[in-house]
Design a protein around this motif. Structure first.
Motif, PDB file in Angstrom:
ATOM      1  N   SER A  98       3.987   7.368   7.642  1.00  0.00           N
ATOM      2  CA  SER A  98       2.647   7.141   7.113  1.00  0.00           C
ATOM      3  C   SER A  98       1.954   6.116   8.003  1.00  0.00           C
ATOM      4  O   SER A  98       2.445   5.013   8.197  1.00  0.00           O
TER       5      SER A  98
ATOM      6  N   PHE B 201      -0.982   4.686   7.548  1.00  0.00           N
ATOM      7  CA  PHE B 201      -1.796   3.707   6.830  1.00  0.00           C
ATOM      8  C   PHE B 201      -1.195   2.307   6.859  1.00  0.00           C
ATOM      9  O   PHE B 201      -1.863   1.351   7.226  1.00  0.00           O
ATOM     10  N   PRO B 202       0.079   2.115   6.489  1.00  0.00           N
ATOM     11  CA  PRO B 202       0.626   0.761   6.528  1.00  0.00           C
ATOM     12  C   PRO B 202       0.771   0.224   7.954  1.00  0.00           C
ATOM     13  O   PRO B 202       0.687  -0.979   8.167  1.00  0.00           O
TER      14      PRO B 202
ATOM     15  N   ILE C 239       8.751   2.691   9.917  1.00  0.00           N
ATOM     16  CA  ILE C 239       7.966   3.456   8.941  1.00  0.00           C
ATOM     17  C   ILE C 239       8.395   4.919   8.940  1.00  0.00           C
ATOM     18  O   ILE C 239       8.468   5.559   7.895  1.00  0.00           O
TER      19      ILE C 239
ATOM     20  N   LYS D 281       4.591   0.308  -2.861  1.00  0.00           N
ATOM     21  CA  LYS D 281       4.992   1.331  -1.896  1.00  0.00           C
ATOM     22  C   LYS D 281       4.328   1.158  -0.540  1.00  0.00           C
ATOM     23  O   LYS D 281       4.980   1.241   0.486  1.00  0.00           O
ATOM     24  N   GLN D 282       3.038   0.923  -0.516  1.00  0.00           N
ATOM     25  CA  GLN D 282       2.316   0.891   0.753  1.00  0.00           C
ATOM     26  C   GLN D 282       2.292  -0.493   1.395  1.00  0.00           C
ATOM     27  O   GLN D 282       2.346  -0.592   2.614  1.00  0.00           O
ATOM     28  N   LEU D 283       2.175  -1.534   0.618  1.00  0.00           N
ATOM     29  CA  LEU D 283       1.974  -2.842   1.202  1.00  0.00           C
ATOM     30  C   LEU D 283       3.242  -3.684   1.259  1.00  0.00           C
ATOM     31  O   LEU D 283       3.603  -4.188   2.312  1.00  0.00           O
TER      32      LEU D 283
ATOM     33  N   ALA E 128       9.274   5.699   5.308  1.00  0.00           N
ATOM     34  CA  ALA E 128       8.137   6.224   4.545  1.00  0.00           C
ATOM     35  C   ALA E 128       7.637   7.567   5.050  1.00  0.00           C
ATOM     36  O   ALA E 128       6.585   8.020   4.650  1.00  0.00           O
TER      37      ALA E 128
ATOM     38  N   PHE F 242       0.829   1.473  -5.664  1.00  0.00           N
ATOM     39  CA  PHE F 242       0.227   1.391  -4.336  1.00  0.00           C
ATOM     40  C   PHE F 242       0.627   0.090  -3.644  1.00  0.00           C
ATOM     41  O   PHE F 242       0.997   0.092  -2.467  1.00  0.00           O
TER      42      PHE F 242
END
Length: 123
Positions: free
Chosen positions: A48, A50-51, A41, A91-93, A45, A88
């Motif tokens: 981040s 969150f993921p 990550i 990109k995030q999941l 990214a 979302f």
């Protein structure tokens, strides 16, 4: 294809080993998976968290959530910001959390393999 199927069947969540009573294997698998996923990550990214939290905490639920989103996406009303939801999800999941789940499961498989090999050598 047969070997790929065998590999995917052996990729179990660290929670599987936790509930099977192999808590040390589960903790080591999660720790190694978190370190490798954090590096992944950080490189892709910009670190981040969150993921990373999603990938570790909601292992199976995240996969189900992505599939449900793909099923329900085309029945959403046109006035909703679908482009924002798609951004979302991708990109995030999809790009970060799902590979994180795979990395964690591969790391856990490595820990299990090493634990079984060390256990066999001790006999």
């Amino acid at each position: 294809m047969k070997y790929l199927s065998i590999i995917f069947q052996s990729l179990k969540s660290p929670w599987y080993y936790w509930y099977q009573g192999r808590k040390l294997v589960a903790i080591c698998g999660m720790g190694l998976g978190m370190a490798v996923t954090g590096l992944f990550i950080g490189l892709t990214a910009g670190l981040s968290l969150f993921p990373l939290v999603l990938a570790l905490a909601f292992d199976h639920l995240l996969i189900v959530f992505v599939v449900l989103y793909l099923i329900l996406r085309f029945s959403l009303p046109a006035y909703l910001p679908i482009a924002l939801a798609d951004w979302f999800m991708v990109k995030q999941l999809v790009l970060i959390a799902l590979p994180g789940i795979l990395i964690t499961r591969v790391c856990t498989l490595g820990v299990v393999t090493l634990a079984e090999r060390d256990f066999d050598c001790a006999d």
